[in-house]
Write an enzyme that holds these catalytic residues in place. Structure first.
Site, PDB file in Angstrom:
ATOM      1  N   ASP A   1      -2.107 -56.408  64.283  1.00 53.74           N
ATOM      2  CA  ASP A   1      -2.464 -55.296  63.413  1.00 53.74           C
ATOM      3  C   ASP A   1      -3.214 -54.276  64.272  1.00 53.74           C
ATOM      4  OD1 ASP A   1      -2.863 -53.665  61.215  1.00 53.74           O
ATOM      5  OD2 ASP A   1      -3.610 -55.271  59.932  1.00 53.74           O
ATOM      6  N   TRP A   2      -3.372 -53.074  63.766  1.00 55.68           N
ATOM      7  CA  TRP A   2      -3.889 -51.969  64.582  1.00 55.68           C
ATOM      8  C   TRP A   2      -5.337 -52.228  64.985  1.00 55.68           C
ATOM      9  CZ3 TRP A   2       0.794 -52.031  64.069  1.00 55.68           C
ATOM     10  CH2 TRP A   2       1.652 -50.979  64.406  1.00 55.68           C
TER      11      TRP A   2
END
Length: 920
Positions: free
Chosen positions: A283-284
């Site tokens: 995920d970012w």
């Protein structure tokens, strides 16, 4: 403000708490010692099994010619100033342009000329696999049309807590329903040529303390092995079986180890147990270390940098990036021996194999938009070509909007309405009207729908898209009525707090429509004090008072709720003047038209409501088994999933709690009756059928248990879950049901899956025998879930402080192939005994033998069938071996419990019309 170079250097030099190289799992705080996650190494190389062989072979050939810096450019993003929310680097020497990754699970985020689809929770509320797959295909086509390689969806976390901020992005609180919807969505996306990314892996069930971008406080989701397999892993496993190309690891910790460096989950469960052939991306800014995620099995670092606001946020050549856990740091890790180059080779191979698998090497469109602006040029460069990819998707959006509307109450034949019979109608609430700042605007200047203005058609956060337009209910209803009788008086009051005006108007109207809502979203945005997760389960904007103001003065008050999840209705639901309630969710851009289709019988697309709840609506918030953790005083708050298998309706059943509206509930404008239950066992292979072994008192008491994870069955081919329309059930290997009479039937799409810590092997092979009897009412005790542990006693909460484990043989894609054999068929007849045609959503629940320690009943199949008034339909729902299995934490495999299974067929989890039994 960016962090200083000195601070960035410190961050990059901080070691992880647990060390994969030395085999020391992350430690648990005092009192939580049983909640640790073992280490599984090495990360398995992609095998090219099933239909991946050609893609993997081509990828290996391509990767063999790359230099190490070129490989790094494929595995590390260029940060957040590229044209997509995520972008890999490029390989200029070979003319490879890199990859575009873009949100969201309901449309192409930040782009223009795209559609805003109904949210995932609405798709689930249709209980229609065909519509869900069509939605995925349409969204996939729009992503591809804009040049997106990876669509960052579907989102398939379960709704463990009713107030969870992002529940609306997913498919509800049942693993089987979510598994069906996830698999169908994946197939839809990827049929269009875009790579689906199932997220968030795993245990990301609330926004508070979820982590991300170097936060000071991150929660640990403590999940036992059986619960993980039978609940939270199930939808991901169905996605893998459907051939998903990418999995996104989440921000949170699971059993003390951060998701993107949890080698047990990524290497042991995803890549070995489930035979996953695609790639794992972070995920970012989820990664908190460089070496650990690499060895744990992560293949792609997104968006590339260490964290938002930390260091440079724009490095177009990742191989030289100094602001990344990977980038130049990964090159150094390879050079100093911390990460084998063979691991990097597998990362790149998995990325290119997925690219080849989806045919993106042939005439795939270039990126034609910019996530940074909708202007045509940015800094003198053409970045937005304004390509219209909407096609006629508005038709599907409207259909799903109507099909997902759930009729909760309908007394005095209040619905459907007829415009010809109206004289004066009052329409109340800000949710009925348009957003005064435009469908994509916020008075506070917030982005990503970070406000609550006008009618609610999607939540807030990264799971959003730009509305090309938004049809509000007031305008749609007015247009419809006036097209039939322009003399009808329409009083529209969109102020939620001018109750005096509402009372006056309501007292004059023969029919009143009250529109109310409740919003939520992602935790990086706070709306009205709600930091992602909802603070309460009540309506927003004083909705309860608005309803009562109308109902106290209008004898025919109809309530329409646009809500992200369950809301408490006790203060007004039994008001005698509240004659009908429609639970419309968040239906996307065609919201107003869709609600007209449901409310009025005289519209061109009049629809008999058939939506069903994908979660339970309780009478009290405290009736739910778990809730959001809002405050903490520790760095790693411990969120223990002590309810184990009993989330949502399972808990209500196990504890004898009466809900207001049960899971699967929904009314119709017609009535249906059920008859002719048939239960037939299928032929085929019989394996792993046994009783559940008693739980060991300690790890040392597990007989013959080795230190490595088990392999279940030989390698085999992958089969995607596909729906067909024939008159009888599909054969042994089918994953989707087959039905006549225009039904969407589903039975094979969930599985009992978990993984926290454990390492065991063993199997039992006992022939299936027994008989089918006529009618039984099984009472199955509440679930007890456990895992074997290396040092802790095996209680219901045990996940294991197991020692490090070497990798095990890799299973077929999705798990052992025999799990997907058809093992039984449930058939019955549904008769439309009312006066209008309609869809009936028939649901099949199983009650496991008491020895299995399962919830009283669990969903294992459903069918949405259109039936004419007075007609009947024969429905067949197949069961796979997986659907009648439980996860054995000692044997580390799925087993079919011996004994009598109760079979419950009906219109909801509590409206059971037919009962029978099945013996194994």
């Amino acid at each position: 403000m960016w962090a200083t170079p000195a601070l960035l250097a410190v961050l990059l030099s901080v070691p992880a708490l647990g060390d994969i190289v030395t085999g020391i799992p992350d430690a648990a705080p005092p009192g939580f010692e049983e909640w640790t996650s073992p280490i599984v190494i090495p990360s398995p190389n992609v095998t090219g099994q099933g239909n991946w062989a050609s893609a993997v072979s081509r990828a290996r050939t391509f990767v063999a010619q790359l230099t190490l810096p070129e490989k790094i450019n494929v595995t590390t993003g260029i940060d957040v100033l590229g044209r997509c929310v995520g972008n890999t680097g490029t390989i200029p020497r070979l003319g490879w342009k890199g990859l575009c990754l873009e949100d969201s699970p309901l449309g192409v985020r930040f782009a223009d000329f795209v559609s805003a689809f109904p949210a995932g929770i609405n798709a689930a509320a249709t209980w229609d696999r065909g519509l869900i797959q069509a939605r995925g295909q349409a969204m996939g086509a729009e992503h591809k049309g804009k040049g997106v390689n990876f669509a960052l969806g579907p989102m398939t976390n379960l709704g463990r807590v009713a107030a969870g901020g992002r529940n609306w992005e997913g498919f509800g609180a049942d693993p089987f329903l979510s598994g069906v919807a996830t698999a169908a969505s994946v197939e839809g996306y990827q049929s269009a040529g875009v790579i689906a990314t199932v997220k968030h892996f795993i245990g990301n069930e609330q926004e508070h303390f979820r982590g991300g971008s170097e936060p000071s406080t991150v929660e640990s989701s403590n999940i036992d092995d059986r619960t993980l397999h039978e609940l939270y892993l199930w939808p991901f496993a169905e996605a893998v079986k459907a051939g998903v190309g990418a999995v996104m690891c989440s921000y949170n910790y699971i059993n003390q180890t951060q998701a993107c460096q949890n080698s047990k989950l990524i290497n042991g469960v995803l890549k070995e147990e489930l035979g996953f052939q695609g790639l794992v991306m972070s995920d970012w800014a989820a990664m908190i270390n460089g070496v650990q995620p690499a060895l744990a099995g992560v293949d792609l670092d997104m968006p590339g940098f260490v964290g938002y606001g930390i260091g440079d946020q724009n490095e177009p050549n990742p191989s030289v990036a100094q602001n990344s856990w990977w980038g130049a740091q990964l090159i150094e890790s390879v050079n100093n021996g911390s990460v084998p180059e063979s691991r990097v080779d597998d990362m790149v191979t998995r990325i290119f194999a997925t690219w080849y698998m989806l045919g993106q090497d042939k005439n795939y469109p270039d990126v034609s938009f910019s996530q940074l602006t909708q202007e045509t040029f940015l800094n003198g460069e053409l970045v937005n070509e304004h390509i219209n990819v909407q096609a006629d998707h508005f038709k599907l959006i409207r259909e799903i909007g109507a099909a997902s509307a759930i009729l909760l109450k309908n007394t005095k034949k209040a619905l459907p309405l007829s415009a010809k019979k109206l004289k004066r109608i009052g329409i109340f609430g800000s949710d009925a009207g348009a957003n005064p700042d435009g469908p994509n605007g916020c008075a506070n200047g917030g982005a990503d729908r970070g406000c609550s203005q006008g009618t609610l058609a999607m939540g807030w956060g990264s799971g959003t898209a730009q509305f090309p337009y938004l049809i509000d209910p007031l305008s749609a209803i007015s247009t419809h009525i006036q097209s039939i009788d322009p003399t009808v008086l329409i009083d529209g009051i969109t102020s939620d707090f001018n109750l005096a005006a509402v009372r006056t108007s309501a007292s004059l109207a023969d029919t009143c429509l009250v529109f109310v809502n409740a919003d939520s979203g992602e935790g990086y945005i706070t709306v009205d004090g709600n930091a992602g997760d909802r603070n309460n389960l009540t309506l927003w904007h004083g909705g309860e008072n608005l309803i009562l103001a109308a109902a106290d003065n209008c004898a025919n008050t109809i309530v329409v709720q646009h809500v992200v999840g369950p809301v408490l209705v006790e203060s007004w639901i039994d008001h005698p003047n509240v004659t009908a309630v429609v639970h419309a969710g968040i239906p996307g851009q065609e919201s107003g038209n869709a609600i007209v289709d449901v409310l009025f019988s005289d519209g061109s697309q009049a629809t008999n409501p058939s939506g069903r709840l994908p979660y339970t609506i309780a009478k009290l918030r405290t009736d739910y088994p778990a809730d959001v953790l809002y405050t903490t005083s520790v760095k790693v708050p411990q969120i223990t999933y002590s309810e184990e298998l009993n989330i949502d309706y399972r808990h209500f059943d196990a504890q004898g709690i009466e809900p207001r509206f049960e899971f699967g509930f929904g009314l119709s404008y017609t009535t249906f009756s059920y008859s002719g239950l048939g239960i037939a066992k299928s032929g085929g292979r019989r394996r792993a059928v046994s009783t559940i072994a008693p739980l060991p008192t300690s790890f040392s008491n597990v007989p013959g248990r080795p230190a490595s994870s088990a392999s279940l069955g030989p390698a085999g081919s992958s089969a995607s879950v596909a729906s067909t329309k024939t008159a009888s059930a599909s054969s042994a290997a089918a994953s989707s049901p087959v039905v006549s009479h225009s039904a969407s039937v589903v039975s094979a799409s969930a599985s009992h899956g978990s993984a926290s810590s454990f390492s065991a092997s063993g199997s039992a092979s006992t022939p299936v025998s027994g008989s089918v009897s006529g009618s039984v009412s099984a009472s199955v005790s509440a679930s007890v879930s456990a895992s074997a542990s290396a040092s802790a006693s095996a209680t219901a909460n045990t996940t294991a402080s197991a020692p490090s484990a070497l990798s095990s043989p890799i299973n077929p894609i999705g798990g052992p192939s025999e799990l997907f054999d058809q093992i039984a068929t449930i058939s019955f007849t549904v008769h439309n005994s009312g006066g209008v045609a309609g869809n009936e959503v028939s649901q099949v629940y199983l009650g496991f033998p008491a020895s299995a320690n399962e919830p009283p009943k669990v969903l294992r199949g459903f069918a949405r069938t259109m039936i004419r008034a007075g007609a009947s339909a024969h429905v067949s729902v197949p069961l796979r071996r997986k659907d009648v299995s439980v996860w054995d934490v000692v044997k580390q495999e799925w087993v079919v419990p011996e004994g009598t299974f109760g079979v419950f067929v009906g219109s909801s989890s509590r409206d059971v019309r037919l009962t029978g039994s099945l013996e194994f």
